[in-house]
Design a protein around this motif. Structure first.
Motif, PDB file in Angstrom:
ATOM      1  N   PRO A  27     -58.844  11.810  25.407  1.00 60.72           N
ATOM      2  CA  PRO A  27     -60.127  11.392  25.974  1.00 60.72           C
ATOM      3  C   PRO A  27     -59.932  10.757  27.347  1.00 60.72           C
ATOM      4  N   THR A  28     -60.880  10.953  28.239  1.00 56.18           N
ATOM      5  CA  THR A  28     -60.928  10.150  29.470  1.00 56.18           C
ATOM      6  C   THR A  28     -62.375   9.656  29.556  1.00 56.18           C
ATOM      7  N   GLU A  29     -62.672   8.824  30.535  1.00 51.90           N
ATOM      8  CA  GLU A  29     -64.043   8.303  30.647  1.00 51.90           C
ATOM      9  C   GLU A  29     -65.028   9.375  31.121  1.00 51.90           C
ATOM     10  N   ASN A  57     -56.292  28.016  38.394  1.00 55.14           N
ATOM     11  CA  ASN A  57     -56.849  26.987  39.270  1.00 55.14           C
ATOM     12  C   ASN A  57     -55.900  25.801  39.287  1.00 55.14           C
ATOM     13  N   PRO A  58     -55.847  25.085  40.425  1.00 55.43           N
ATOM     14  CA  PRO A  58     -55.002  23.890  40.422  1.00 55.43           C
ATOM     15  C   PRO A  58     -55.578  22.828  39.482  1.00 55.43           C
ATOM     16  N   LEU A  59     -54.712  22.071  38.853  1.00 54.60           N
ATOM     17  CA  LEU A  59     -55.134  21.087  37.856  1.00 54.60           C
ATOM     18  C   LEU A  59     -54.994  19.662  38.392  1.00 54.60           C
ATOM     19  N   GLY A 110     -49.379  26.430  43.645  1.00 54.87           N
ATOM     20  CA  GLY A 110     -48.664  26.811  44.859  1.00 54.87           C
ATOM     21  C   GLY A 110     -49.169  26.134  46.127  1.00 54.87           C
ATOM     22  N   LEU A 111     -50.178  25.270  46.000  1.00 48.51           N
ATOM     23  CA  LEU A 111     -50.717  24.592  47.190  1.00 48.51           C
ATOM     24  C   LEU A 111     -49.777  23.470  47.644  1.00 48.51           C
ATOM     25  N   ASP A 112     -49.998  23.012  48.873  1.00 48.75           N
ATOM     26  CA  ASP A 112     -49.197  21.897  49.382  1.00 48.75           C
ATOM     27  C   ASP A 112     -49.876  20.556  49.111  1.00 48.75           C
ATOM     28  N   THR A 113     -50.925  20.605  48.313  1.00 44.68           N
ATOM     29  CA  THR A 113     -51.641  19.372  47.981  1.00 44.68           C
ATOM     30  C   THR A 113     -51.596  19.147  46.470  1.00 44.68           C
ATOM     31  N   VAL A 114     -51.857  17.926  46.083  1.00 44.81           N
ATOM     32  CA  VAL A 114     -51.891  17.613  44.654  1.00 44.81           C
ATOM     33  C   VAL A 114     -53.118  16.745  44.378  1.00 44.81           C
ATOM     34  N   ALA A 115     -53.789  17.026  43.259  1.00 41.04           N
ATOM     35  CA  ALA A 115     -54.972  16.251  42.876  1.00 41.04           C
ATOM     36  C   ALA A 115     -54.533  15.176  41.886  1.00 41.04           C
ATOM     37  N   LEU A 116     -54.828  13.919  42.213  1.00 38.54           N
ATOM     38  CA  LEU A 116     -54.355  12.798  41.395  1.00 38.54           C
ATOM     39  C   LEU A 116     -55.514  11.927  40.942  1.00 38.54           C
ATOM     40  N   LEU A 175     -69.516  13.504  32.845  1.00 34.77           N
ATOM     41  CA  LEU A 175     -69.533  14.353  34.037  1.00 34.77           C
ATOM     42  C   LEU A 175     -68.132  14.259  34.616  1.00 34.77           C
ATOM     43  N   GLU A 176     -67.585  15.386  35.069  1.00 32.59           N
ATOM     44  CA  GLU A 176     -66.218  15.356  35.572  1.00 32.59           C
ATOM     45  C   GLU A 176     -66.086  14.442  36.791  1.00 32.59           C
ATOM     46  N   SER A 177     -64.840  14.095  37.101  1.00 31.80           N
ATOM     47  CA  SER A 177     -64.581  13.188  38.216  1.00 31.80           C
ATOM     48  C   SER A 177     -64.983  13.822  39.546  1.00 31.80           C
ATOM     49  N   THR A 178     -65.310  12.966  40.502  1.00 26.92           N
ATOM     50  CA  THR A 178     -65.551  13.410  41.875  1.00 26.92           C
ATOM     51  C   THR A 178     -64.194  13.782  42.477  1.00 26.92           C
ATOM     52  N   VAL A 179     -64.104  14.976  43.066  1.00 27.90           N
ATOM     53  CA  VAL A 179     -62.832  15.397  43.684  1.00 27.90           C
ATOM     54  C   VAL A 179     -62.982  15.305  45.208  1.00 27.90           C
ATOM     55  N   VAL A 180     -62.146  14.486  45.825  1.00 27.75           N
ATOM     56  CA  VAL A 180     -62.213  14.275  47.285  1.00 27.75           C
ATOM     57  C   VAL A 180     -60.887  14.616  47.920  1.00 27.75           C
ATOM     58  N   LEU A 190     -64.920  17.929  47.290  1.00 26.68           N
ATOM     59  CA  LEU A 190     -64.750  19.313  46.830  1.00 26.68           C
ATOM     60  C   LEU A 190     -65.548  19.571  45.556  1.00 26.68           C
ATOM     61  N   ARG A 191     -65.741  18.488  44.782  1.00 27.72           N
ATOM     62  CA  ARG A 191     -66.569  18.620  43.583  1.00 27.72           C
ATOM     63  C   ARG A 191     -67.324  17.319  43.403  1.00 27.72           C
ATOM     64  N   PRO A 192     -68.652  17.384  43.377  1.00 23.84           N
ATOM     65  CA  PRO A 192     -69.421  16.156  43.206  1.00 23.84           C
ATOM     66  C   PRO A 192     -69.232  15.588  41.799  1.00 23.84           C
TER      67      PRO A 192
HETATM   68  O1  TXA Z   1     -63.001  14.392  35.012  1.00 24.92           O
HETATM   69  C1  TXA Z   1     -62.153  15.232  35.272  1.00 24.92           C
HETATM   70  O2  TXA Z   1     -61.779  15.453  36.439  1.00 24.92           O
HETATM   71  C2  TXA Z   1     -61.531  16.014  34.121  1.00 24.92           C
HETATM   72  C3  TXA Z   1     -60.776  15.022  33.237  1.00 24.92           C
HETATM   73  C4  TXA Z   1     -60.035  15.667  32.114  1.00 24.92           C
HETATM   74  O3  TXA Z   1     -59.893  14.269  34.036  1.00 24.92           O
HETATM   75  N1  TXA Z   1     -60.685  17.056  34.565  1.00 24.92           N
HETATM   76  C5  TXA Z   1     -61.152  18.205  35.140  1.00 24.92           C
HETATM   77  O4  TXA Z   1     -60.163  19.112  35.497  1.00 24.92           O
HETATM   78  O5  TXA Z   1     -62.317  18.411  35.324  1.00 24.92           O
HETATM   79  P1  TXA Z   1     -60.479  20.632  35.941  1.00 24.92           P
HETATM   80  O6  TXA Z   1     -59.154  21.336  35.969  1.00 24.92           O
HETATM   81  O7  TXA Z   1     -61.525  21.222  35.059  1.00 24.92           O
HETATM   82  O8  TXA Z   1     -60.981  20.502  37.400  1.00 24.92           O
HETATM   83  C6  TXA Z   1     -60.082  20.276  38.449  1.00 24.92           C
HETATM   84  C7  TXA Z   1     -60.798  20.367  39.767  1.00 24.92           C
HETATM   85  C8  TXA Z   1     -61.109  21.798  40.126  1.00 24.92           C
HETATM   86  O9  TXA Z   1     -62.365  21.857  40.741  1.00 24.92           O
HETATM   87  C9  TXA Z   1     -59.991  22.130  41.095  1.00 24.92           C
HETATM   88  O10 TXA Z   1     -60.340  23.137  41.975  1.00 24.92           O
HETATM   89  C10 TXA Z   1     -59.783  20.802  41.789  1.00 24.92           C
HETATM   90  O11 TXA Z   1     -59.964  19.854  40.791  1.00 24.92           O
HETATM   91  N2  TXA Z   1     -58.409  20.693  42.305  1.00 24.92           N
HETATM   92  C11 TXA Z   1     -57.281  20.410  41.627  1.00 24.92           C
HETATM   93  N3  TXA Z   1     -56.205  20.415  42.439  1.00 24.92           N
HETATM   94  C12 TXA Z   1     -56.665  20.689  43.667  1.00 24.92           C
HETATM   95  C13 TXA Z   1     -56.047  20.827  44.944  1.00 24.92           C
HETATM   96  N4  TXA Z   1     -54.736  20.682  45.106  1.00 24.92           N
HETATM   97  N5  TXA Z   1     -56.835  21.114  45.978  1.00 24.92           N
HETATM   98  C14 TXA Z   1     -58.164  21.253  45.824  1.00 24.92           C
HETATM   99  N6  TXA Z   1     -58.804  21.143  44.656  1.00 24.92           N
HETATM  100  C15 TXA Z   1     -58.075  20.861  43.586  1.00 24.92           C
END
Ligand code: TXA
Ligand code: MG
Length: 318
Positions: A27-29, A57-59, A110-116, A175-180, A190-192
């Motif tokens: 579980p996460t929040e 897709n990158p994780l 394979g990207l040069d970035t990492v999502a944390l 709702l999933e996390s905001t991805v910046v 990148l994802r609201p």
């Molecule tokens: O709330 C959340 O974010 C949930 C919980 C489990 O933490 N996780 C989640 O993971 O939604 P996922 O794999 O469904 O979504 C990951 C998002 C995708 O939109 C992906 O494109 C983006 O993160 N992402 C991951 N690594 C990336 C990178 N290196 N560059 C750009 N976007 C990346």
């Protein structure tokens, strides 16, 4: 059968599973995740296999705290501020990936970035600390299904599979996390998610770009994939190879004569091949050969995702 566990003993079992290369649901929040040790390519390949994702897709890599995140990503000043303001919590920072940081190339596609991200949920925190590894986790739903906000949702999607689901109750946010992404060119959502552009602007004092996600401006992985098209040309379904080509082989019956050979899996195992794919593409590309010849990969299971990636890499460039 998916199995739901609740108590501390269950969390300990889940941590052991993570340490031994298995996938568990946590579980996460925001939503439940399908997690594995982010350094273990085969374990990560199994996440994709379980989800039935047609694309790699990158994780997101989940870590216990900012110090841990520091081992994997390069923080600039703005990223530092965001981590301080919103971690632990529903914010994912996309940062330049530290070289040799140990995260599997399959996690970052394979990207040069990492999502944390540092999750706030106490059970996610407990699991991270017990397992002692970074956890790569996408949402714990089958590809194309809705993200799960209860342990039962996960168990339902994966009912025929051997999966341990750690129950942390209904998630707070759903709702999933905001991805910046944080680069020296600025911040881009990148994802609201529940943390808004205004929240981010308030902390950074900088304008935030919101990525257009309409059909003319797709932002997520499909578009990102073009960023790391190899330099060499790619020739698919190769049964023979010439001396100026590199060979990306699969299986034990491989043609002679290539300048260099890397084998995705000698035993023809698609999980191993998926785990090796991005690192080997990169390694072969670094040889600066005119062309990489790729042997046929079976169109089944993870082979579908491998072929999807290879087709994109082989497609004509702009
Ligand atoms: O709330 C959340 O974010 C949930 C919980 C489990 O933490 N996780 C989640 O993971 O939604 P996922 O794999 O469904 O979504 C990951 C998002 C995708 O939109 C992906 O494109 C983006 O993160 N992402 C991951 N690594 C990336 C990178 N290196 N560059 C750009 N976007 C990346
Ligand atoms: Mg998802």
């Amino acid at each position: 059968m998916a199995r739901i566990v609740k108590n501390l003993e269950g969390i300990e079992v889940a941590a052991k599973k993570l340490q031994t290369g298995h996938v568990v649901s946590l579980p996460t929040e925001t939503v439940y995740g399908l997690g594995a040790d982010a350094r273990d390519g085969v374990a990560v390949a199994n996440i994709f296999l379980l989800k039935g994702r047609p694309q790699f897709n990158p994780l997101i890599v989940h870590v216990e705290n900012t110090d841990e995140a520091d081992r994997f990503g390069e923080f600039n000043e703005g990223a530092r501020k965001l981590a301080k303001a919103f971690w632990p919590g529903p914010l994912t920072l996309v940062l330049p990936r530290k070289t040799d940081c140990g995260i599997s190339e399959l996690v970052t596609a394979g990207l040069d970035t990492v999502a944390l991200r540092v999750p706030q949920h106490p059970i996610a925190q407990r699991l991270l600390s017990l397992a002692g590894c970074p956890i790569a986790a996408p949402s714990a739903n089958l590809s194309g299904r809705i993200s799960p906000t209860r342990a039962e949702h996960v168990a339902d999607d994966f009912k025929d599979m051997d999966l341990l689901v750690v129950d942390g109750g209904p998630t707070d946010l759903g709702l999933e996390s905001t991805v910046v992404s944080c680069t020296d060119r600025g911040f881009c959502i990148l994802r609201p998610g529940s943390i808004t552009a205004e929240d981010i602007e308030q902390v950074t004092d900088e304008k935030v770009i919101i990525a257009q996600t309409d059909e003319h401006h797709p932002v997520s992985p499909g578009q990102l994939l073009s960023h790391y098209a190899p330099k060499s040309n790619i020739r698919l379904n190769a049964h023979s190879v010439s001396q100026d080509e590199g060979l990306l082989a699969f299986g034990s019956d491989i043609p002679d004569g290539a300048a260099k050979v890397l084998n995705l899996s000698e035993s023809g195992d698609l999980i191993q091949a998926a785990a090796n794919l991005f690192a080997m593409l990169r390694e072969l590309d670094a040889e600066n050969l005119s062309c990489m010849a790729v042997m046929p990969i079976p169109e089944k299971g993870l082979g579908l995702s491998i072929n999807d990636r290879l087709k994109r890499a082989a497609a004509p460039r702009d």
